[in-house]
Design an enzyme around this catalytic site. Structure first.
Site, PDB file in Angstrom:
ATOM      1  N   ARG A 147      18.065  13.958  49.372  1.00  0.00           N
ATOM      2  CA  ARG A 147      17.917  15.407  49.374  1.00  0.00           C
ATOM      3  C   ARG A 147      16.900  15.765  50.452  1.00  0.00           C
ATOM      4  NH1 ARG A 147      13.226  14.746  49.234  1.00  0.00           N
ATOM      5  NH2 ARG A 147      12.902  16.946  48.867  1.00  0.00           N
ATOM      6  N   GLY A 148      16.761  17.066  50.681  1.00  0.00           N
ATOM      7  CA  GLY A 148      15.965  17.538  51.805  1.00  0.00           C
ATOM      8  C   GLY A 148      16.898  17.908  52.946  1.00  0.00           C
ATOM      9  N   ALA A 149      16.759  19.128  53.465  1.00  0.00           N
ATOM     10  CA  ALA A 149      17.741  19.647  54.423  1.00  0.00           C
ATOM     11  C   ALA A 149      17.982  18.726  55.624  1.00  0.00           C
ATOM     12  CB  ALA A 149      17.317  21.044  54.892  1.00  0.00           C
ATOM     13  N   ARG A 208      26.635  20.606  49.503  1.00  0.00           N
ATOM     14  CA  ARG A 208      25.549  21.494  49.097  1.00  0.00           C
ATOM     15  C   ARG A 208      25.559  22.716  50.015  1.00  0.00           C
ATOM     16  NH1 ARG A 208      20.005  19.014  47.299  1.00  0.00           N
ATOM     17  NH2 ARG A 208      20.154  20.931  46.066  1.00  0.00           N
ATOM     18  N   GLN A 232      10.605  17.011  42.195  1.00  0.00           N
ATOM     19  CA  GLN A 232      10.433  16.397  43.514  1.00  0.00           C
ATOM     20  C   GLN A 232       8.970  16.348  43.935  1.00  0.00           C
ATOM     21  OE1 GLN A 232      12.597  18.865  42.736  1.00  0.00           O
ATOM     22  NE2 GLN A 232      14.436  18.819  44.009  1.00  0.00           N
ATOM     23  N   ASP A 234      15.102  25.296  53.698  1.00  0.00           N
ATOM     24  CA  ASP A 234      16.485  24.852  53.769  1.00  0.00           C
ATOM     25  C   ASP A 234      17.330  25.764  54.648  1.00  0.00           C
ATOM     26  OD1 ASP A 234      17.234  22.558  51.543  1.00  0.00           O
ATOM     27  OD2 ASP A 234      15.419  23.674  51.073  1.00  0.00           O
ATOM     28  N   ASN A 245      14.131  28.191  50.147  1.00  0.00           N
ATOM     29  CA  ASN A 245      13.522  26.888  49.885  1.00  0.00           C
ATOM     30  C   ASN A 245      13.645  26.604  48.391  1.00  0.00           C
ATOM     31  OD1 ASN A 245      12.080  24.556  50.957  1.00  0.00           O
ATOM     32  ND2 ASN A 245      10.341  25.265  49.756  1.00  0.00           N
ATOM     33  N   LYS A 246      13.186  25.453  47.982  1.00  0.00           N
ATOM     34  CA  LYS A 246      13.317  25.024  46.592  1.00  0.00           C
ATOM     35  C   LYS A 246      12.842  26.107  45.627  1.00  0.00           C
ATOM     36  CE  LYS A 246      14.847  21.984  45.562  1.00  0.00           C
ATOM     37  NZ  LYS A 246      16.294  21.819  45.203  1.00  0.00           N
TER      38      LYS A 246
END
Length: 339
Positions: free
Chosen positions: A46-48, A81, A185, A226, A236-237
């Site tokens: 995960r993570g853009a 995603r 996370q 993101d 973002n998250k």
């Protein structure tokens, strides 16, 4: 030393399974693009930026079966995603190579491009870290949310890259890592990364951020992104928006560290950013134990959007956009075009 998030070897993509960190470090061996797609969907990676890199290698794997398989991989990976624009940016680069490559050397051309994307991201992270460190000089108590580190990128990190470079240049950096419910996370990944690098880190529950800001004189909040709309709104998250509101109330600067590839200039505002809603089991279960019965509804958006007016600056590899808005961002990109 932190393990590599992604490693290509002998026509296989090895993905560090982030679901098991910090209790274990193990790799998924992916030899087909469907395995890469599932790793992205299930958040093994995960993570853009890291998602984009993984997807690029997924197309390489598909090319072993020819052009038609590569086209299917582009379509399949694009559905993994919806929010992180780096995914579509990386797939767009791979599509261009597919359109122009000698069909007899498709695999070699795609592998070269995927490796470029991977290597470029490391260099981009280092540049973001340097710009951000210069901006944050003299600030020692930093709060961050989710994980925007080496695990979320091709190496070094965006928000954590700034923190790493700040630690190198001035030392004595103390980080508060918000746990980042529901997948944790921050508590699982960010704290592990920083601890491994010898940086002082304290994990807090998300609902403790306001108290910490009030009591411990937090000098800055820094997060990743993101997707960034053309007016400076940032996805973002989930929980980032609330953190920005708290920072504004406590007069604490709020920074976003994000590569140029995360900007989506086709979107006018953050209202246009698609927000992924994930399976409710991420909320219903904690460490495999059921907390909420199935007959009670849950809402599980993976991201939220922080309005540009709450952001002090966006830190990119090409420099800093202070007080981001449509005008300042347009001016920034126009200046880049003249370089």
């Amino acid at each position: 030393m932190l393990p590599e998030t992604l490693n290509w070897d002998n026509r296989t993509l090895f993905i560090l399974d982030q679901r098991k960190i910090p209790l274990a470090t193990s790799y998924l061996a992916c030899s087909h693009y469907e395995e890469v797609a599932l790793a992205i969907e299930e958040m093994a990676i995960r993570g853009a930026p890291a998602i984009g890199i993984a997807a690029a290698y997924g197309v390489v794997l598909a090319s072993l079966e020819g052009m038609e398989s590569s086209k299917k991989a582009l379509e399949r990976l694009s559905r993994t995603r919806p929010t992180a624009v780096n995914l579509f940016w990386a797939l767009g680069r791979m599509r261009k190579v597919m359109d122009s490559a000698d069909k007899n050397h498709l695999f070699e051309a795609l592998l070269e491009e995927a490796r470029h994307i991977h290597q470029e991201d490391r260099q981009i992270n280092m540049a973001i870290g340097q710009h951000g460190s210069n901006l944050l000089q003299g600030r020692s108590v930093i709060m961050t949310h989710c994980n925007a580190g080496a695990l979320a990128t091709g190496g070094y990190g965006t928000a954590l890259g700034v923190i790493r470079k700040l630690q190198e240049s001035q030392g004595n950096v103390n980080v508060y890592a918000c746990e980042t419910r529901p997948v944790l996370q921050g508590s699982r990944l960010t704290s592990w990364e920083l601890h491994e690098d010898g940086i002082d880190v304290t994990v807090i529950c998300d609902n403790m951020a306001a108290l910490v800001m009030k009591q411990d004189s937090v000098d800055a909040v820094i997060v990743g992104a993101d997707r960034v709309a053309s007016n400076g709104d940032v996805a973002n998250k989930i929980g980032t928006y609330g953190l920005a509101v708290l920072a504004s109330f406590h007069h604490i600067p709020f920074f976003v560290a994000s590569p140029i590839s995360t900007f989506d200039m086709t979107l006018g505002t953050g209202m246009d950013i698609p927000i992924e809603e994930r399976d409710g089991k991420e909320i219903r279960l904690l460490a495999g134990k059921r907390l909420i019965p199935d007959n009670i509804k849950v809402f599980n958006p993976a991201f939220d959007v922080t309005p540009a007016q709450l952001i002090s600056a966006i830190i990119t590899e090409k420099g800093i956009i202070a007080r981001p808005d449509a005008g300042n961002i347009d001016q920034f990109f126009q200046a880049l075009g003249k370089e």
